[in-house]
Structure formats: structure tokens, C-alpha cells
Motif scaffolding. Structure first.
Motif, PDB file in Angstrom:
ATOM      1  N   ASN A 108       0.694  -1.428   0.196  1.00  0.00           N
ATOM      2  CA  ASN A 108      -0.030  -0.153  -0.010  1.00  0.00           C
ATOM      3  C   ASN A 108       0.891   1.245  -0.093  1.00  0.00           C
ATOM      4  OD1 ASN A 108      -2.493  -1.146  -0.345  1.00  0.00           O
ATOM      5  ND2 ASN A 108      -2.913  -1.330   1.951  1.00  0.00           N
ATOM      6  N   ILE A 109       2.066   1.217   0.599  1.00  0.00           N
ATOM      7  CA  ILE A 109       2.992   2.356   0.671  1.00  0.00           C
ATOM      8  C   ILE A 109       3.289   2.570  -0.835  1.00  0.00           C
ATOM      9  CG2 ILE A 109       5.255   3.221   1.097  1.00  0.00           C
ATOM     10  CD1 ILE A 109       4.635   2.071   4.013  1.00  0.00           C
ATOM     11  N   ARG A 110       3.682   1.352  -1.382  1.00  0.00           N
ATOM     12  CA  ARG A 110       4.059   1.352  -2.885  1.00  0.00           C
ATOM     13  C   ARG A 110       2.980   2.166  -3.778  1.00  0.00           C
ATOM     14  NH1 ARG A 110       7.884  -0.730  -6.575  1.00  0.00           N
ATOM     15  NH2 ARG A 110       7.644   0.594  -8.512  1.00  0.00           N
ATOM     16  N   ALA A 111       1.698   1.664  -3.231  1.00  0.00           N
ATOM     17  CA  ALA A 111       0.812   2.298  -4.232  1.00  0.00           C
ATOM     18  C   ALA A 111       0.428   3.688  -4.098  1.00  0.00           C
ATOM     19  CB  ALA A 111      -0.620   1.512  -3.902  1.00  0.00           C
TER      20      ALA A 111
ATOM     21  N   GLY B 259       0.712   6.573  -6.630  1.00  0.00           N
ATOM     22  CA  GLY B 259      -0.737   7.163  -6.983  1.00  0.00           C
ATOM     23  C   GLY B 259      -1.899   6.100  -7.491  1.00  0.00           C
ATOM     24  N   GLN B 260      -1.520   4.980  -6.871  1.00  0.00           N
ATOM     25  CA  GLN B 260      -2.624   3.812  -6.936  1.00  0.00           C
ATOM     26  C   GLN B 260      -3.665   3.764  -5.942  1.00  0.00           C
ATOM     27  OE1 GLN B 260      -2.913   2.288 -10.133  1.00  0.00           O
ATOM     28  NE2 GLN B 260      -1.276   3.552 -10.687  1.00  0.00           N
ATOM     29  N   PRO B 261      -4.530   2.896  -5.969  1.00  0.00           N
ATOM     30  CA  PRO B 261      -5.638   2.715  -5.164  1.00  0.00           C
ATOM     31  C   PRO B 261      -5.211   1.642  -4.029  1.00  0.00           C
ATOM     32  CG  PRO B 261      -6.324   1.686  -7.107  1.00  0.00           C
ATOM     33  CD  PRO B 261      -5.288   2.741  -7.477  1.00  0.00           C
ATOM     34  N   LEU B 262      -5.306   1.834  -2.703  1.00  0.00           N
ATOM     35  CA  LEU B 262      -4.727   0.762  -1.783  1.00  0.00           C
ATOM     36  C   LEU B 262      -5.816  -0.378  -1.693  1.00  0.00           C
ATOM     37  CD1 LEU B 262      -4.356   3.275   1.371  1.00  0.00           C
ATOM     38  CD2 LEU B 262      -2.891   2.842  -0.520  1.00  0.00           C
ATOM     39  N   GLN B 263      -5.078  -1.415  -1.256  1.00  0.00           N
ATOM     40  CA  GLN B 263      -5.686  -2.759  -1.012  1.00  0.00           C
ATOM     41  C   GLN B 263      -5.974  -3.056   0.388  1.00  0.00           C
ATOM     42  OE1 GLN B 263      -3.356  -5.945  -2.940  1.00  0.00           O
ATOM     43  NE2 GLN B 263      -2.122  -4.384  -4.131  1.00  0.00           N
ATOM     44  N   ASN B 264      -7.270  -3.507   0.532  1.00  0.00           N
ATOM     45  CA  ASN B 264      -7.606  -4.138   1.759  1.00  0.00           C
ATOM     46  C   ASN B 264      -6.790  -5.621   2.196  1.00  0.00           C
ATOM     47  OD1 ASN B 264      -9.280  -1.942   2.223  1.00  0.00           O
ATOM     48  ND2 ASN B 264     -10.881  -2.871   1.508  1.00  0.00           N
ATOM     49  N   LEU B 265      -6.709  -5.835   3.378  1.00  0.00           N
ATOM     50  CA  LEU B 265      -5.934  -6.983   3.762  1.00  0.00           C
ATOM     51  C   LEU B 265      -7.103  -8.308   3.711  1.00  0.00           C
ATOM     52  CD1 LEU B 265      -3.714  -8.877   4.950  1.00  0.00           C
ATOM     53  CD2 LEU B 265      -4.482  -8.152   7.344  1.00  0.00           C
ATOM     54  N   ARG B 266      -6.595  -9.354   2.843  1.00  0.00           N
ATOM     55  CA  ARG B 266      -7.517 -10.256   2.587  1.00  0.00           C
ATOM     56  C   ARG B 266      -6.883 -11.596   3.355  1.00  0.00           C
ATOM     57  NH1 ARG B 266     -10.926  -7.031   2.073  1.00  0.00           N
ATOM     58  NH2 ARG B 266     -11.784  -6.397   0.061  1.00  0.00           N
TER      59      ARG B 266
END
Length: 452
Positions: free
Chosen positions: A347-350, A354-361
Motif C-alpha cells: 500500500n505504501i508503494r501504491a 498514485g494507485q488505489p490501496l488494497q485491503n488485507l484479505r
């Protein structure tokens, strides 16, 4: 005269943070990771190829593989087998700098943190993975007389006291003088400690200490609930109970600990159990200083994060591992920490890209615990909601493979494999010699000073 230990406090330290990386003429976004445990290392590794500068801060210079600390405490492994030099990460990852320090204060509005040496470090992204410590639940005497096992030094202290007491019992004139160990907590750690102690007693110490007679080396597990390993399937709980009994480990279930004394554990049902050594494996909680880091905490002191692992109300600040609590309220185990730290790095890389964040699955891969020689329980979760439940030698092999592959560094894998197989694996090697604790040296009395 200037104190050499603090001689550098009047000048700004050079952590290499302003040094541009090859191919990047300007300083890159700065990621500060506080804590070099499972979650912190996973976050750092996930940023290996990211255009960022990383500062990893830890109060220790090494990462500890905590699932095997009990092997150090019971003479099965050396401390170096389960620790990894954090600066060794630089060999494969040049965008990380390691700082041996301790977080004291955080100013999130100014985006900087203060370390114990009074230096401030600015950050673009902050990751808090500082881990937790032993929770004594306010039990009277527990902090003073019980031995926790959450760090390398604590495990070595247990091992030293174990052998000190054994040597003392061997010199005693009383036939019943020995070692009574009480393990507080019937979870995976408590069961593994009790099983390792029983293995140590039977295979390694019975022939070495003929002076200690009969049942003078006793291992007992105290568990508030009515069963051990409550997170495991009933079949596995029953098997573990039977195996512990077969190894001479007695269980006292259904009562908690009311107090710990120097030589006893007092239970809530009034029972007083003699204890020469009390090992505490009943729970953890965040360090007290976390309250001063200006982060939202729940009733148990854990940092509150969203599904993307960002701290509530603080964009760009993340937390993962045992110190964090997400809406899913994941267990405080290695796999949630590793997966949480990995998603933090992604998510820091995102954010940088400038990319959307991911949720933890979170993917629950299962859980396991070893009881003794070729005796373990394992619950392995498969895709589609299926689960495989293993016991005996097959579970032990799975446990061995998972733990060896989870260690950091090839040397640690080789030495740990050798140590565990020697202790548990060879049917023809029934009496492995334990790694002895540090017993005080016997010294002659000093000669009186001559007069005149």
C-alpha cells in the motif's frame, strides 16, 4: 567531561537517509518502520524494489523467531539459531538502513518521530510494528516471580535457572528435592514448553542426574479454561492431552492464577501448587509507551487500523502485527503479522505510485503445535474451506518443515534443522545432550588479607 555514550547528541546523526539511491538524483520518499519483527520485516521486504528510502528502527539489533524461543529455554537450540542480524538485510536490499534505537514520541502533524537519543527523524510514511510484551493481567507476584518467554534474553534466563535448580537439587541431601515447573497457559506456547520440558527430563536429564529421584522433576500446566489448545479442533485437543499425560505432564484445568509466589502458584480455586520455576505463557499486550505515540488504541492498548492497515484518522501512517487491531480482529500470530506487513508495504508503494490501496484479505493457513518426539498437532486450511487435521509423526514433519522454512537466513535454517532433528527425530538417538544453561562457577573462598 562529555559522556562518550552521548557525545553525538549535539550533532545531527547521519543514518544515510539523505543519500540518493543509484539512478535517483533526488532524495526519495522516506518510509520509517518501527519494529523489526514479523510484520516489520515483511513490510520492508515488500518495498525492496520500490522507489523509497527505508529506515528500520528497533530496540534490538536482531529479529527473533519467537515460535521457537521455548526451544532455547529448554536447551534444544542455541539463541543464535532463532535470531537474525537485522543489518544483514542490507546484503540483499540496499534501500534500507537499520537504526538501533527506540521510539519515544511521534508528531504526526509534522510527520516526524523522536528517538530515545533525542534525535528527530522525519518521515513521509510511518509503519508501526513494534510488537507486544508479556501480559501478567495484574496478577500479584507474577511480574516478580514468574518467568516470561517473549525475548531471547528471557528464554536464556529460563534455561539458566532451570540448570541452576537442577544442580542445586543434585547436591541436596533430600531425596524428594528436585525441580517443579509450573507452566501458566494452555495455549500452543504453553503446551510446547511443557512438552519440551518433559522431553528434556526423559531423554536428556534422567541419565545425567541420577541424584534426582522419582518424580522430583515435575511439569504441570495450569489453564483457566477446561481444555488446552482451545483454538484447535476437539480431536486435536484430545490427542494433545493424551500425549502430555503419556509424557508425565499433569494438567490443572478450570482455575486461573490468583497469585504467584517465590515458590508456589496460587490458583483461584484455592489450590496452592509448589513451583521452583514458573513459566508464564498466558498472554501479551502492547508496551506501555505506545500510549504516548498519539495513536488511537482500543481497550486492550492495540492500535486501531482500517482494512487497508492505515491507522484510523492518520493517512500515511500504518500499523501491523500484534500491536495492531483491524476490523477483522485477527489473532496475534506470525501469519497475520506477515500478511499484514506485506500489505502495508504494497500500500505504501501504491501511494507512491498514485494507485488505489488494497485491503488485507487474510488467508488462514492453519495452526500447529509440537508436543514431543514425533508427536504434534496440525490443522492445515485448504482452498474451498476444507481443512486437514494431522497428529503424530506426520504433524511433526509438517511442523518441522513450516518452522524451518519460516526462519530468516540459510545458516539459521541449517543449524535449527540439525538441532531439532537431533532432539526429536532420530529413533536411534534417544538421549540427546541438552544445551546447558549458564550455572555459576564454583570458586574457592578468597584468602584473608595479610596484616602488616
Amino acid at each position: 567531561m562529555t559522556d562518550p555514550a552521548h557525545a553525538d547528541l549535539d550533532q545531527e546523526p547521519d543514518y544515510g537517509l539523505e543519500t540518493p539511491l543509484a539512478g535517483h538524483p533526488e532524495p526519495l520518499p522516506h518510509v520509517v518502520v518501527v519494529g523489526g519483527g514479523f510484520a516489520g520485516m515483511a513490510a520492508v521486504k515488500a518495498l525492496r524494489d520500490a522507489p523509497v528510502r527505508i529506515t528500520l528502527i528497533d530496540r534490538r539489533v536482531y529479529n527473533t523467531f519467537q515460535p521457537l524461543l521455548y526451544q532455547v529455554a529448554t536447551g534444544g537450540l542455541n539463541p543464535g539459531d532463532v535470531t537474525y542480524f537485522l543489518r544483514g538485510m542490507r546484503l540483499k536490499q540496499k534501500n534500507v538502513h537499520v537504526v538501533h534505537e527506540h521510539l519515544v514520541e511521534a508528531d504526526h502533524e509534522a510527520k516526524k518521530i523522536r528517538l530515545l537519543n533525542d534525535h528527530w527523524i522525519s518521515y513521509d510514511y510511518l509503519v508501526v510494528t513494534a510488537g507486544v510484551t508479556t501480559n501478567f493481567f495484574g496478577t500479584p507476584g507474577a511480574k516478580e516471580f514468574a518467568f516470561p518467554m517473549y525475548s531471547r534474553s528471557q528464554a536464556m534466563r529460563i534455561r539458566d535457572n532451570l540448570f541452576i535448580r537442577l544442580e542445586r537439587a543434585a547436591k541436596s541431601k533430600r531425596a524428594d528435592d528436585g525441580l517443579r515447573v509450573v507452566v501458566v497457559g494452555g495455549g500452543a506456547t504453553g503446551v510446547e514448553v511443557a512438552g519440551a520440558l518433559a522431553e528434556l527430563r526423559t531423554a536428556g536429564l534422567a541419565p545425567a542426574y541420577p541424584e534426582i529421584h522419582g518424580d522430583a522433576f515435575e511439569v504441570k500446566v495450569v489453564q483457566r479454561g477446561g481444555e488446552i489448545l482451545k483454538s484447535f479442533a476437539p480431536k486435536l485437543r484430545r490427542y494433545a492431552t493424551q500425549e502430555l499425560a503419556r509424557r508425565g505432564v499433569s494438567l490443572h484445568l478450570g482455575a486461573g492464577v490468583a497469585a504467584v509466589e517465590r515458590d508456589a502458584v496460587v490458583l483461584t480455586d484455592g489450590t496452592r501448587i509448589h513451583a521452583d520455576l514458573t513459566v508464564w505463557s498466558a498472554g501479551v499486550h502492547p508496551h506501555e509507551e505506545v500510549a504516548g505515540w498519539h495513536l488511537p488504541q482500543d481497550d486492550y492498548g492495540r492500535i486501531k487500523v482500517g482494512e487497508d492497515m492505515q491507522v484510523e484518522g492518520l493517512p500515511g501512517v500504518f500499523a501491523a502485527g500484534d500491536i495492531a487491531v483491524s476490523p477483522a480482529d485477527l489473532p496475534q500470530l506470525a501469519q497475520p503479522a506477515i500478511q499484514g506487513g506485506t500489505i502495508v508495504g504494497r500500500n505504501i508503494r501504491a501511494l507512491v505510485d498514485g494507485q488505489p490501496l488494497q485491503n488485507l484479505r487474510y488467508v488462514d493457513k492453519g495452526t500447529m503445535a509440537v508436543i514431543g518426539r514425533r508427536a504434534a498437532v496440525a490443522e492445515i486450511n485448504l482452498p474451498g474451506g476444507r481443512a486437514i487435521r494431522l497428529t503424530k509423526g506426520m504433524a511433526w514433519l509438517v511442523w518441522l518443515f513450516v518452522h524451518i522454512m519460516s526462519l530468516v537466513g540459510p545458516r539459521n535454517r541449517v543449524t535449527t534443522l540439525a538441532g531439532l532433528v537431533t532432539r526429536y527425530g532420530f529413533p536411534f538417538h534417544r538421549r540427546p545432550v541438552p544445551i546447558v544453561g549458564d550455572v555459576p562457577t564454583v570458586r574457592p573462598p578468597k584468602a584473608p588479607a595479610r596484616k602488616g
